[in-house]
Write an enzyme that holds these catalytic residues in place. Structure first.
Site, PDB file in Angstrom:
ATOM      1  N   SER A  68     -28.429  -0.359 -16.516  1.00  0.00           N
ATOM      2  CA  SER A  68     -27.809   0.869 -15.997  1.00  0.00           C
ATOM      3  C   SER A  68     -27.371   0.683 -14.543  1.00  0.00           C
ATOM      4  O   SER A  68     -26.502  -0.138 -14.248  1.00  0.00           O
ATOM      5  CB  SER A  68     -28.789   2.031 -16.151  1.00  0.00           C
ATOM      6  OG  SER A  68     -28.141   3.258 -15.971  1.00  0.00           O
ATOM      7  N   LYS A 108     -15.091  12.534 -18.444  1.00  0.00           N
ATOM      8  CA  LYS A 108     -14.912  12.457 -16.996  1.00  0.00           C
ATOM      9  C   LYS A 108     -15.909  11.496 -16.361  1.00  0.00           C
ATOM     10  O   LYS A 108     -15.547  10.625 -15.556  1.00  0.00           O
ATOM     11  CB  LYS A 108     -15.063  13.848 -16.378  1.00  0.00           C
ATOM     12  CG  LYS A 108     -13.945  14.822 -16.735  1.00  0.00           C
ATOM     13  CD  LYS A 108     -14.205  16.206 -16.174  1.00  0.00           C
ATOM     14  CE  LYS A 108     -14.202  16.221 -14.661  1.00  0.00           C
ATOM     15  NZ  LYS A 108     -14.338  17.588 -14.123  1.00  0.00           N
TER      16      LYS A 108
END
Length: 358
Positions: A68, A108
């Site tokens: 991540s 987004k």
């Protein structure tokens, strides 16, 4: 080692600043992280981009990972290195509580993360396609394959091996290109200072949960026994530290509110005649809130289930024994003082005319 938090970002920035001050050959960041906060990750990446010394990110030891946020940090390094049996990737963004982002907001957030990591990869000459797949598809790659796919520069078994392979490499800094010379260089470890280590330790989800439990217990004892002072002090300090810690973790707000509701129900049991129903509700609310608090987050960022069971069990015993004793003592008739004399049979020692001695 641990989640990417503001404490890690501050520690990392301090390390680079010290290296710049000493005109060091390079900074080596040993990294093992499951991910963390996007804001802290971006702070670290920006600090790397603006560094006046080469920054080497070394995913190690064996078994470590740069997942991540760690994948962004590793790819942003001037030189990216991995130890054998390590992994990088799984960079799909999630919401603050660890939940999957859905709908237009997902597009987004994901598109923003893709643009960001592709920009990082392009700046360092690394695989932009792999970087995009790490975000969109959460792919994860082990060390040797990461070298083949131009995700990292090379594999090093330990720090001496890294320094040997690093010698003579070029690093593109913000204003110029520099050659990294490690032959004869002195390795100067820089650990976290006491404050950083303390704040980093309490940012662990299990520690945060224990602090929150101590806070509830201390504040409850203070409110049910005004003037005790010590439980209130301990509870207040623990609450502030718990809130600081939880503020750096992907927590579920609903879980935190349920824990708060459980505390209020325990407190209400002292003042309201509910025959234990409020305590039962408090235990259930505490249990549900505890399991929800870090639900959906990465396993390393979740509270240990056995710890939750132990804390909830302790509060259940506390509710049905300690709270019961407090309630009985508050509702029992006075046994000392002036009010304890009302209703008693006594012998008059003097003539009684509104007052006298008995």
């Amino acid at each position: 080692k641990g989640a990417v938090t503001p404490v890690m970002a501050s520690y990392f920035s301090r390390g680079i600043s010290l290296a710049e001050k000493k005109n060091a050959t390079a900074v080596v960041l040993q990294l093992d992280t499951p991910g963390g906060l996007d804001t802290s990750m971006r702070d670290i990446v920006q600090r790397i981009n603006g560094a006046r010394v080469p920054v080497v990110v070394y995913v190690s030891p064996a078994g470590a990972r740069a997942a991540s946020a760690g994948a962004f940090i590793t790819m942003a390094a001037h030189v990216a290195v991995m130890a054998p049996n390590t992994a990088i990737g799984a960079a799909h963004p999630v919401a603050g509580g660890g939940q999957q982002i859905e709908g237009p907001m997902e597009d987004k957030v994901v598109n923003d993360a893709v643009a960001y990591i592709r920009g990082i990869a392009q700046l360092r000459g690394r695989s932009e396609d792999w970087a995009e797949r790490a975000v969109r598809q959460s792919i994860s790659t082990q060390a040797d394959q990461a070298v083949k796919e131009h995700v990292v520069d090379f594999v090093a078994t330990d720090l001496p091996s890294l320094l040997k392979q690093l010698d003579g490499r070029k690093a593109k800094l913000l204003t110029s290109d520099v050659e990294i010379v490690t032959t004869g260089a002195t390795v100067e470890p820089l650990d976290m200072n006491f404050v950083e280590a303390f704040l980093f330790a309490i940012s662990d989800p299990n520690v945060a949960y224990i602090l929150l439990s101590i806070a509830m217990l201390g504040i409850f004892l203070e409110l049910s026994n005004p003037g005790a002072i010590l439980p209130g002090i301990v509870g207040g300090i623990s609450l502030l530290m718990a809130l600081f810690s939880l503020g750096m973790l992907p927590v579920n707000i609903a879980g935190l509110l349920l824990i708060g509701l459980g505390f209020l129900l325990f407190l209400a049991e002292v003042w309201v005649t509910a025959h234990g129903l409020l305590s039962v509700g408090g235990v259930l609310s505490l249990a549900l809130g505890s399991f929800l608090l870090t639900s959906g987050a990465a396993p390393e960022l979740q509270i240990n289930r056995w710890l939750i069971a132990g804390v909830v069990g302790m509060f259940a015993l506390f509710a049905f024994f300690i709270v019961g004793a407090i309630v009985r003592s508050l509702r029992a008739p006075e046994t000392t003082g002036l009010y304890a004399l009302i209703g008693m049979q006594v012998v008059a020692r003097t003539a009684l005319e509104l007052d006298g001695t008995v």
